[in-house]
Structures are given as structure tokens and as C-alpha cells.
Enzyme design. Structure first.
Site, PDB file in Angstrom:
ATOM      1  N   CYS A 113       0.914  -1.001  -0.273  1.00 44.91           N
ATOM      2  CA  CYS A 113      -0.060   0.254  -0.290  1.00 44.91           C
ATOM      3  C   CYS A 113       1.133   1.180   0.291  1.00 44.91           C
ATOM      4  O   CYS A 113       0.697   2.650  -0.548  1.00 44.91           O
ATOM      5  CB  CYS A 113      -0.667  -0.138   0.929  1.00 44.91           C
ATOM      6  SG  CYS A 113      -2.260  -1.267   1.235  1.00 44.91           S
ATOM      7  N   HIS A 253      -3.442   6.900   3.333  1.00 48.93           N
ATOM      8  CA  HIS A 253      -4.018   5.776   2.634  1.00 48.93           C
ATOM      9  C   HIS A 253      -5.445   5.056   2.924  1.00 48.93           C
ATOM     10  O   HIS A 253      -5.496   5.239   4.193  1.00 48.93           O
ATOM     11  CB  HIS A 253      -2.803   4.495   2.721  1.00 48.93           C
ATOM     12  CG  HIS A 253      -3.540   3.582   2.539  1.00 48.93           C
ATOM     13  ND1 HIS A 253      -4.020   3.121   0.718  1.00 48.93           N
ATOM     14  CD2 HIS A 253      -3.391   2.524   3.214  1.00 48.93           C
ATOM     15  CE1 HIS A 253      -4.267   1.840   0.605  1.00 48.93           C
ATOM     16  NE2 HIS A 253      -3.519   1.170   1.919  1.00 48.93           N
ATOM     17  N   ASN A 283     -10.268  -0.310  -0.357  1.00 49.90           N
ATOM     18  CA  ASN A 283      -9.241  -0.060  -0.354  1.00 49.90           C
ATOM     19  C   ASN A 283      -8.930  -0.233  -1.995  1.00 49.90           C
ATOM     20  O   ASN A 283      -8.605  -1.324  -2.210  1.00 49.90           O
ATOM     21  CB  ASN A 283      -8.214  -1.229   0.775  1.00 49.90           C
ATOM     22  CG  ASN A 283      -7.364  -1.017   0.981  1.00 49.90           C
ATOM     23  OD1 ASN A 283      -6.646  -0.442  -0.428  1.00 49.90           O
ATOM     24  ND2 ASN A 283      -6.858  -1.454   1.459  1.00 49.90           N
TER      25      ASN A 283
HETATM   26  O1  UT7 Z   1      -4.585  -1.243   3.506  1.00 53.80           O
HETATM   27  C1  UT7 Z   1      -3.239  -2.218   3.536  1.00 53.80           C
HETATM   28  C2  UT7 Z   1      -3.321  -2.544   5.509  1.00 53.80           C
HETATM   29  N1  UT7 Z   1      -4.860  -3.141   5.581  1.00 53.80           N
HETATM   30  C3  UT7 Z   1      -5.135  -2.393   6.925  1.00 53.80           C
HETATM   31  O2  UT7 Z   1      -5.117  -1.748   7.242  1.00 53.80           O
HETATM   32  C4  UT7 Z   1      -6.490  -3.308   7.097  1.00 53.80           C
HETATM   33  C5  UT7 Z   1      -6.986  -3.258   8.318  1.00 53.80           C
HETATM   34  N2  UT7 Z   1      -7.054  -4.400   9.533  1.00 53.80           N
HETATM   35  C6  UT7 Z   1      -8.452  -3.840   9.414  1.00 53.80           C
HETATM   36  O3  UT7 Z   1      -8.570  -3.283   8.653  1.00 53.80           O
HETATM   37  C7  UT7 Z   1      -9.888  -4.417   9.896  1.00 53.80           C
HETATM   38  O4  UT7 Z   1      -9.058  -5.829  11.389  1.00 53.80           O
HETATM   39  C8  UT7 Z   1     -10.022  -5.644   9.484  1.00 53.80           C
HETATM   40  C9  UT7 Z   1     -11.689  -4.589   8.686  1.00 53.80           C
HETATM   41  C10 UT7 Z   1     -10.010  -5.965   8.296  1.00 53.80           C
HETATM   42  C11 UT7 Z   1     -11.320  -6.355   9.945  1.00 53.80           C
HETATM   43  O5  UT7 Z   1     -11.649  -6.078  11.493  1.00 53.80           O
HETATM   44  P1  UT7 Z   1     -12.050  -5.775  12.656  1.00 53.80           P
HETATM   45  O6  UT7 Z   1     -12.642  -4.785  13.578  1.00 53.80           O
HETATM   46  O7  UT7 Z   1     -10.502  -5.822  12.696  1.00 53.80           O
HETATM   47  O8  UT7 Z   1     -12.441  -7.340  12.605  1.00 53.80           O
HETATM   48  P2  UT7 Z   1     -11.832  -8.560  13.207  1.00 53.80           P
HETATM   49  O9  UT7 Z   1     -10.989  -9.029  12.368  1.00 53.80           O
HETATM   50  O10 UT7 Z   1     -11.248  -8.135  14.764  1.00 53.80           O
HETATM   51  O11 UT7 Z   1     -12.881  -9.657  13.154  1.00 53.80           O
HETATM   52  C12 UT7 Z   1     -13.986  -9.283  14.157  1.00 53.80           C
HETATM   53  C13 UT7 Z   1     -15.388  -9.954  13.985  1.00 53.80           C
HETATM   54  C14 UT7 Z   1     -14.872 -11.668  14.356  1.00 53.80           C
HETATM   55  O12 UT7 Z   1     -15.244 -12.819  14.521  1.00 53.80           O
HETATM   56  P3  UT7 Z   1     -15.798 -12.967  15.559  1.00 53.80           P
HETATM   57  O13 UT7 Z   1     -14.673 -13.396  15.883  1.00 53.80           O
HETATM   58  O14 UT7 Z   1     -15.493 -12.079  16.663  1.00 53.80           O
HETATM   59  O15 UT7 Z   1     -17.032 -14.157  16.354  1.00 53.80           O
HETATM   60  C15 UT7 Z   1     -14.670 -11.685  12.562  1.00 53.80           C
HETATM   61  O16 UT7 Z   1     -15.689 -13.659  11.899  1.00 53.80           O
HETATM   62  O17 UT7 Z   1     -16.101 -10.189  12.621  1.00 53.80           O
HETATM   63  C16 UT7 Z   1     -16.003 -10.925  11.606  1.00 53.80           C
HETATM   64  N3  UT7 Z   1     -15.903 -10.408  10.668  1.00 53.80           N
HETATM   65  C17 UT7 Z   1     -17.018  -9.914  10.049  1.00 53.80           C
HETATM   66  N4  UT7 Z   1     -17.866  -9.978  10.204  1.00 53.80           N
HETATM   67  C18 UT7 Z   1     -19.415  -9.158   8.992  1.00 53.80           C
HETATM   68  C19 UT7 Z   1     -14.476 -10.473  10.302  1.00 53.80           C
HETATM   69  N5  UT7 Z   1     -14.958 -10.141   9.308  1.00 53.80           N
HETATM   70  C20 UT7 Z   1     -17.087  -9.512   8.141  1.00 53.80           C
HETATM   71  C21 UT7 Z   1     -17.864  -9.409   7.530  1.00 53.80           C
HETATM   72  N6  UT7 Z   1     -18.792  -9.721   8.340  1.00 53.80           N
HETATM   73  N7  UT7 Z   1     -16.916  -9.130   6.440  1.00 53.80           N
END
Ligand code: UT7
Length: 326
Positions: A113, A253, A283
Site C-alpha cells: 500500500c 491511505h 481500498n
Molecule cells: O491496506 C493494507 C493494510 N490493511 C489494513 O490497514 C487493514 C487493517 N485491518 C482492518 O481494517 C480490520 O482489521 C478489518 C476491517 C480487516 C477487520 O475489522 P476488525 O474490526 O479488526 O475485525 P476482526 O478481524 O477483529 O473480526 C471481528 C469479528 C470476527 O468474528 P468473531 O471472531 O469475533 O466471531 C470476524 O470473523 O468480525 C468477523 N468478521 C466479519 N463479520 C461480518 C470479519 N469480517 C467480517 C465481515 N462481516 N465482512
């Protein structure tokens, strides 16, 4: 003193929109979850048979048209991309040929990125050194070509698009003023693509095991992004005595609205001074920064101080101080 200034911006976004409602039909997710956790409402998707060069060519042509500059006057083309048209040759060479930039040499940069920010920095230095006069820096990514639309944690985030800037020398105190970049290769474990490179070339097994897609441990990446993107921007501002009131726009970004808001808060900048278009494009990796400049161009004035910042795979991150030239 010679510096390198952005003198035109171009963009290309595929027409097809992939909305949160569309994604609800593909994976177990919801519009509410995506908006709350990422700020994204829709992203653009480039059709089959077209690659990142297709978008890069159109963004570059628009930047040249807006400046009224023939392609033959371009000396250097750098394409920032993690989804090149081919593993080789460079997408930059394909773009040069397509737009008729007969004199231009060029290459691609890949720093996830941060690809565009690093490319812009390198090109500015080459211009300041007097080696070239006019350069096109293009960020173009067809993220849909490396996204697993069965993985809800990644498929809701990424989109396709391209943005291009034209860089020219100036003796005025505008353009790329300074930058500060960092990287930490230990971050590789949290964000990478497992197969398709030289260590694990494509095979029936790699395809069957779905190893040609973005692998991301979102929470780990999020944690680092929130701290590092603001920290490097803060260091750059402190180095030059730039206070929040001196900044016209922060250009982060576009990975997650929550990361953007946290970084802005840490820098003491209200959200009115932050470029945001993640809601419409998601993104787009190498294209996020030039697409922000494109969308906000009409609000910018000559002399405006902008702080561009990125964080992504590698890990790579950085910040660049730009004084708008027109
Ligand atoms: O550009 C490259 C660099 N990338 C980034 O900067 C991305 C950085 N990370 C993020 O933006 C976030 O971590 C995400 C958007 C990818 C995920 O959001 P989060 O708030 O960190 O969610 P998480 O990974 O901690 O997951 C929380 C819950 C999980 O369920 P459990 O384990 O708590 O039951 C996931 O399975 O949300 C679930 N989950 C979803 N639920 C509904 C993950 N993706 C989804 C989804 N819809 N699309």
C-alpha cells in the site's frame, strides 16, 4: 532551489460497482458491519480480460490531457502496483507504449500500500537531481484479481482503480518538500500472498489450496497501521515545525475509516481537513492517494500544505509533505 511539483492529476475507475448489498449475497456479512468496521459502502470492479495497465493508461492520458502535454514529452513513467499486468515486463513499459511516450524509460514499484508514496518520492528525487524533466507516477491496482470472494474478512475491503500524477520541475517553493519512509519486513507474516512468486510458483496444488489471494490478519495490521501512519506523519510535521493549522489536508491511505480517523485525531486534525473517499472506492492499494488528490483537486489552492501518509504490507509506511502547485 529545484523541486518537483505535481502539475496535473488523472484517474480511472471502472464503471461496475460492487456494493455492500452485493457482498451480502456472496459471503456472511452485512452492510451495517462493513460500514461500522471499515466505512466502505461500495467499490469498483474491473471486468475480466482487463488488467492494471488498462486503468493506468486511462489515468495517465487524462493527466496529460488536463495539462495539455503530449506523451512524447514524458521522460520517466513509474507504475506503483501490486497487481502488475504481467510478472514481467513492467506495467510502466506497457503504459509508455500505449500512450506513445516514446522517450520514456520506466519501471514498476511494489511496496504494497506504500507503492505510490515511495514511487512519488523516488521520482521527485530523480527530477531534483536533474536527470529527468517530466515524470508520470501512476498507482493502479486490480485488487479483484487477487481477492478471494469467499473470504469475508478481505473481500469487503478492496476495490480496483487507478490514479496518475504528472511531476515537473519548478524553482518555486512548491511540490514535494520532504518525506520520511520506514519498513519492517517482520510484518510479512501478517499480510502477504502465499503463492505465485518464485518460492511457490503457480501449480495445480497452489490454485486448489486458494493460495493466490491476499492473506491478511486484519487485527494485527490494524494495530500497526493506527500507530505507524500517524507517528511517521507526526515526525515529519515536527521536523519542519508544521502545526495542525498549517496543514490544508491530510491525505491518508484509504484502508479503513477507523484507521484514518485515529491518525487524524493523533495529528490534531479535524476530519474536514482529511481526504476521504474510501466509502466509494474501498481500498484500491496503490491508487488510494492519487484518487484522493483527484477527488479533492478543485478544493486545493497553490501553496496548500498536504501531508500524504501510507501504511501497508511489508510492513511499509511513510509520510510525504507536498506543497500544492496550482
Ligand atoms: O491496506 C493494507 C493494510 N490493511 C489494513 O490497514 C487493514 C487493517 N485491518 C482492518 O481494517 C480490520 O482489521 C478489518 C476491517 C480487516 C477487520 O475489522 P476488525 O474490526 O479488526 O475485525 P476482526 O478481524 O477483529 O473480526 C471481528 C469479528 C470476527 O468474528 P468473531 O471472531 O469475533 O466471531 C470476524 O470473523 O468480525 C468477523 N468478521 C466479519 N463479520 C461480518 C470479519 N469480517 C467480517 C465481515 N462481516 N465482512
Amino acid at each position: 532551489m529545484r523541486s518537483a511539483a505535481i502539475t496535473a492529476v488523472g484517474a480511472y475507475l471502472p464503471e461496475r460497482k460492487l456494493t455492500n448489498a452485493d457482498l451480502e449475497k456472496l459471503v456472511d456479512t452485512s452492510d451495517a458491519w462493513i460500514i461500522e468496521r471499515t466505512g466502505i459502502r461500495e467499490r469498483r470492479i474491473l471486468g475480466k480480460g482487463k488488467g492494471s495497465a488498462y486503468m493506468a493508461i486511462r489515468a495517465a492520458q487524462q493527466a496529460l490531457e488536463r495539462r495539455g502535454m503530449p506523451a512524447q514529452e514524458i521522460d520517466l513513467i513509474i507504475v506503483a502496483t501490486v497487481t502488475p499486468e504481467h510478472p514481467f515486463p513492467a506495467t510502466a513499459n506497457i503504459v509508455a507504449n500505449a500512450i506513445g511516450a516514446k522517450r520514456a524509460w520506466g519501471f514498476d514499484t511494489e511496496a504494497a500500500c506504500s507503492s505510490f508514496l515511495y514511487a512519488l518520492s523516488v521520482a521527485a528525487d530523480i527530477i531534483v537531481a536533474g536527470r529527468v524533466e517530466r515524470a508520470l507516477i501512476i498507482g493502479s491496482d486490480k485488487m479483484s484479481s487477487i481477492i478471494d470472494y469467499r473470504d469475508r474478512a478481505t473481500c469487503v475491503i478492496f476495490g480496483d482503480g487507478a490514479g496518475a500524477v504528472l511531476l515537473e520541475p519548478t524553482e518555486e517553493p512548491v511540490g514535494v518538500m520532504d518525506y520520511l519512509h520506514q519498513a519492517d519486513g517482520s510484518g510479512c507474516v501478517h499480510l502477504h500472498m502465499k503463492a505465485g512468486g518464485s518460492v511457490l510458483p503457480p501449480s495445480v496444488r497452489t490454485v486448489r489450496n486458494r493460495l493466490h489471494y491476499v492473506y491478511q490478519e486484519g487485527r494485527q495490521v490494524f494495530k500497526h497501521a493506527v500507530v505507524q501512519m500517524a507517528s511517521v506523519a507526526e515526525q515529519l510535521m515536527r521536523k519542519h515545525g508544521l502545526r495542525p493549522e498549517d496543514i490544508a489536508y491530510f491525505v491518508p491511505h484509504q484502508a479503513n475509516l477507523r484507521i484514518i480517523e485515529a491518525a487524524a485525531q493523533r495529528l490534531g486534525l479535524p476530519m474536514e481537513k482529511v481526504m476521504v473517499n474510501i466509502d466509494r472506492y474501498g481500498n484500491t492499494t496503490s491508487a488510494t492517494l492519487p484518487l484522493c488528490l483527484y477527488d479533492y483537486e478543485s478544493r486545493l489552492k497553490r501553496g496548500d500544505n498536504l501531508i500524504l501518509a501510507s501504511f501497508g504490507g511489508g510492513f511499509t509506511w511513510g509520510a510525504l509533505w507536498l506543497r500544492w502547485a496550482y
